[in-house]
Design a protein around this motif. Sequence first.
Motif, mmCIF file in Angstrom:
data_model
loop_
_atom_site.group_PDB
_atom_site.id
_atom_site.type_symbol
_atom_site.label_atom_id
_atom_site.label_comp_id
_atom_site.label_asym_id
_atom_site.label_seq_id
_atom_site.Cartn_x
_atom_site.Cartn_y
_atom_site.Cartn_z
ATOM 1 N N SER A 93 22.780 -10.162 -46.107
ATOM 2 C CA SER A 93 23.876 -10.482 -45.187
ATOM 3 C C SER A 93 25.006 -9.471 -45.319
ATOM 4 N N HIS A 94 25.348 -9.107 -46.551
ATOM 5 C CA HIS A 94 26.424 -8.139 -46.764
ATOM 6 C C HIS A 94 26.044 -6.769 -46.203
ATOM 7 N N PHE A 95 24.801 -6.357 -46.417
ATOM 8 C CA PHE A 95 24.350 -5.073 -45.886
ATOM 9 C C PHE A 95 24.392 -5.083 -44.360
ATOM 10 N N ALA A 96 23.949 -6.177 -43.754
ATOM 11 C CA ALA A 96 23.925 -6.273 -42.296
ATOM 12 C C ALA A 96 25.327 -6.163 -41.716
ATOM 13 N N ILE A 97 26.307 -6.772 -42.370
ATOM 14 C CA ILE A 97 27.693 -6.687 -41.888
ATOM 15 C C ILE A 97 28.177 -5.247 -41.931
ATOM 16 N N ARG A 98 27.882 -4.544 -43.012
ATOM 17 C CA ARG A 98 28.349 -3.169 -43.158
ATOM 18 C C ARG A 98 27.704 -2.230 -42.141
ATOM 19 N N HIS A 99 26.492 -2.526 -41.733
ATOM 20 C CA HIS A 99 25.760 -1.600 -40.859
ATOM 21 C C HIS A 99 25.532 -2.161 -39.448
ATOM 22 N N ASN A 100 26.289 -3.182 -39.106
ATOM 23 C CA ASN A 100 26.253 -3.735 -37.745
ATOM 24 C C ASN A 100 24.849 -4.187 -37.329
ATOM 25 N N ILE A 101 24.183 -4.868 -38.230
ATOM 26 C CA ILE A 101 22.895 -5.503 -37.922
ATOM 27 C C ILE A 101 23.155 -6.989 -37.707
ATOM 28 N N THR A 102 22.709 -7.516 -36.610
ATOM 29 C CA THR A 102 22.905 -8.935 -36.300
ATOM 30 C C THR A 102 21.779 -9.756 -36.933
ATOM 31 N N LEU A 103 22.155 -10.779 -37.654
ATOM 32 C CA LEU A 103 21.180 -11.652 -38.301
ATOM 33 C C LEU A 103 21.168 -13.021 -37.625
ATOM 34 N N ILE A 104 19.975 -13.502 -37.310
ATOM 35 C CA ILE A 104 19.807 -14.852 -36.773
ATOM 36 C C ILE A 104 19.034 -15.649 -37.814
ATOM 37 N N GLY A 105 19.763 -16.476 -38.554
ATOM 38 C CA GLY A 105 19.137 -17.299 -39.573
ATOM 39 C C GLY A 105 18.573 -18.585 -39.007
#
Length: 227
Positions: free
Chosen positions: A191-203
């Motif tokens: 989740s932290h990596f996705a925020i830094r690299h603008n990756i959207t996560l759908i949990g």
Amino acid sequence: MYDDGSFDRWLKIVLGVLFGLAAAKMFWHWLTEDVWHWITVDVWGWITEHPWWSALIAVPVALLVVAFVVGLFLPHDFAAEYEEAEEGPLGLTYSINQLAAMTPAGFEQACADLLARDGFLRSRRVGGAGDLGADVVAWDPSGNKIVLQCKQYARPVGSTETQTFNGTARPEHGADTAIIVGLSGFTTPASHFAIRHNITLIGREALETWAGGQHLYSVIPGQRFAA
């Protein structure tokens, strides 16, 4: 005298014209004499003798004529119907249990179908051997390319998978919006990596909302659907 066959051709044309004129004359005579007499005498006579029956017949016939004329001249938006048909399986929903019971390929196809339901264009499954991290691609009406990676894991998606997807989503696939769908959610490092690299996560929770009928852009933050 040499005959090249032109005389026979002209003779056939003249005979055809004469035959056509004779047939037209017979049809006109039948129309003006027999049919007109039948309408003005027989039909009209029956109508005057049976006014109530005539009215019962005339009303539905008149309604059918009006409906035909209105349908013929009323503007019809075929383009809107086509666009609606292109939007895909309207009203499609899945439960989390249904998604969990699918094969990996079926899970990817379900995500593609949900995008089509929401009005995304050319939504299709592209996952498979050598897909370089892209399982589903689609475009929104504004032309933004959506690239999904679909993870049906029984465990949360980790940082390694998120980093791998980040390395291909935009450089390799040209994604404007890069999304990872995780059936069982994501680890904190992911989740932290996705925020830094603008990756959207759908949990799991967001997936349940999306699959339950909500538009994708109402589920993920910072996106607007331009219809």
